[in-house]
Scaffold this active site. Structure first.
Site, mmCIF file in Angstrom:
data_model
loop_
_atom_site.group_PDB
_atom_site.id
_atom_site.type_symbol
_atom_site.label_atom_id
_atom_site.label_comp_id
_atom_site.label_asym_id
_atom_site.label_seq_id
_atom_site.Cartn_x
_atom_site.Cartn_y
_atom_site.Cartn_z
ATOM 1 N N HIS A 204 0.863 -1.176 0.000
ATOM 2 C CA HIS A 204 0.000 0.000 0.000
ATOM 3 C C HIS A 204 0.903 1.231 0.000
ATOM 4 C CE1 HIS A 204 -3.542 -2.361 0.631
ATOM 5 N NE2 HIS A 204 -3.221 -2.752 1.842
ATOM 6 N N CYS A 247 -0.738 2.235 -4.622
ATOM 7 C CA CYS A 247 -1.556 3.398 -4.960
ATOM 8 C C CYS A 247 -0.755 4.681 -4.756
ATOM 9 C CB CYS A 247 -2.810 3.448 -4.096
ATOM 10 S SG CYS A 247 -4.037 2.207 -4.520
#
Length: 375
Positions: A204, A247
């Site tokens: 992440h 992301c």
């Protein structure tokens, strides 16, 4: 004359130049003293589209005359042989009123393969193994809801790919932010470096870097900087390649044409990733998405970016294609993918485009060792 050739193919060349090739051409033209820093900065202004940059590059060189135009065409042949051939430049180079042909302005016909015409234009890739490939897979976080389902598919694909390409693969799972920093320092001092170093980070992220499993941030610069020319002398002049699947924002990219996708994808709870490229040469940092947007990963199939990368890098390497050409194809294929994601119980179309950033000075072709290539 080369400037007249450039004028004839101006529109087709403008439409065919990709962003990575434009950047390579600008580097080449600066190195050959065709363009200065000020001219390059004017061409690559952030407010300009790819088409604007390509148009300004062509026009700026054309105004400088025949010799500058000749150099641009030579560099184009080296950087994008497919585009060069599709423009049929050799036939355009025959100008009846002057009798000038491609041979006497220094342009030469290319072979039918993707091999570069000069070995000095390509990074050395003949050691066995070629070097280290480190894969960091952060799958299980302190917050169980942040588990990155499907990430193991990416690990398996990357491992198979880089072992076939002749790298010594090391896999590190569920690393804290501090662990990642220490791993990078450790591997920067490794004595097994050869032709190239590859690092794949699957995690992440947020606006300042990638996320450790402790929910703390590791800046991307902390991942790349241990391998610069000062901190890692054994890799000076050699390519350092980083593939980062994470992301880089909360927004979803918009579709040009509205249409339902054929499948569904899972989007993880994560934020932005920012990047910092060291000023030293020979770095490639391929980000899974552009700044400000999410990166899509399937629960059972892996991420769009890594799966496409592995497929096209495996295929392209066998054909002798360089990494920037392959990444351009990855950009194209990923941008065409369709999907549906659910955010806060609301379904929406899923779209994304990867983004490579680089300071490579030569063509980077991942060549499998001869023994492996003959299998």
């Amino acid at each position: 004359m080369a400037d007249k050739v450039l004028e004839k193919i101006r529109i087709q060349l403008r439409d065919g130049l990709s962003e990575p090739v434009i950047k390579c051409l600008l580097d080449d033209l600066r190195e050959k003293n065709v363009l200065n820093t000020g001219e390059i900065e004017e061409i690559v202004q952030k407010t300009k589209t790819r088409t604007d940059q390509a148009r300004d590059l062509i026009d700026c060189v054309k105004r400088k005359g025949m010799k500058a135009s000749e150099i641009l065409l030579k560099c184009l042949e080296k950087r994008d042989e497919y585009l060069y051939k599709s423009l049929n430049i050799d036939s355009h180079s025959e100008i009846p009123e002057t009798g000038v042909t491609s041979s006497n302005i220094g342009l030469h016909k290319t072979s039918a393969t993707d091999e570069p015409s000069n070995a000095d234009e390509e990074y050395k890739m003949d050691s066995n193994p070629h070097g280290l490939c480190v894969i960091i897979n952060n799958e299980n976080f302190e917050d169980p809801d942040n588990k990155r389902h499907g990430s193991q598919n990416d690990v398996d694909s990357l491992k198979d790919l880089f072992e076939d390409l002749g790298f010594l693969v090391k896999i590190k799972k569920d690393q804290t932010a501090s662990d990642i920093k220490q791993l990078m320092i450790k591997y920067s001092k490794d004595r097994r470096h050869a032709d190239c170093f590859v690092c794949c980070v699957l995690s992440h992220g947020d606006e300042t870097g990638v996320l450790g499993v402790d929910e703390e941030i590791c800046p991307v610069n902390a991942i790349t900087s241990p391998f610069d020319g000062v901190n890692c002398p054994s890799l000076i002049g050699k390519p350092k390649v980083f593939f980062i699947q994470a992301c880089r924002g909360h927004k979803m990219q918009s579709k040009v044409l509205a249409a339902d996708g054929p499948g569904a994808s899972h989007m993880q709870k994560s934020g932005n990733v920012s990047y910092s490229i060291p000023k030293d040469s020979d770095f490639l940092i391929a980000m899974s998405t552009v700044e400000g947007y999410v990166s899509i990963r399937g629960k059972n199939s892996g991420s769009w970016f890594i799966q496409s990368l592995c497929k096209h890098l495996k295929r392209g390497s066998k054909r002798g294609q360089d990494i920037l050409r392959i990444l351009t194809k990855v950009n194209n294929k990923v941008s065409q993918k369709e999907g549906i994601v659910k955010i806060n119980d609301v379904k929406m179309d899923a779209k994304m485009t990867p983004q490579p950033l680089f300071t490579l000075r030569k063509l980077l072709v991942f060549r499998a060792p001869k023994a492996a290539a003959s299998k």
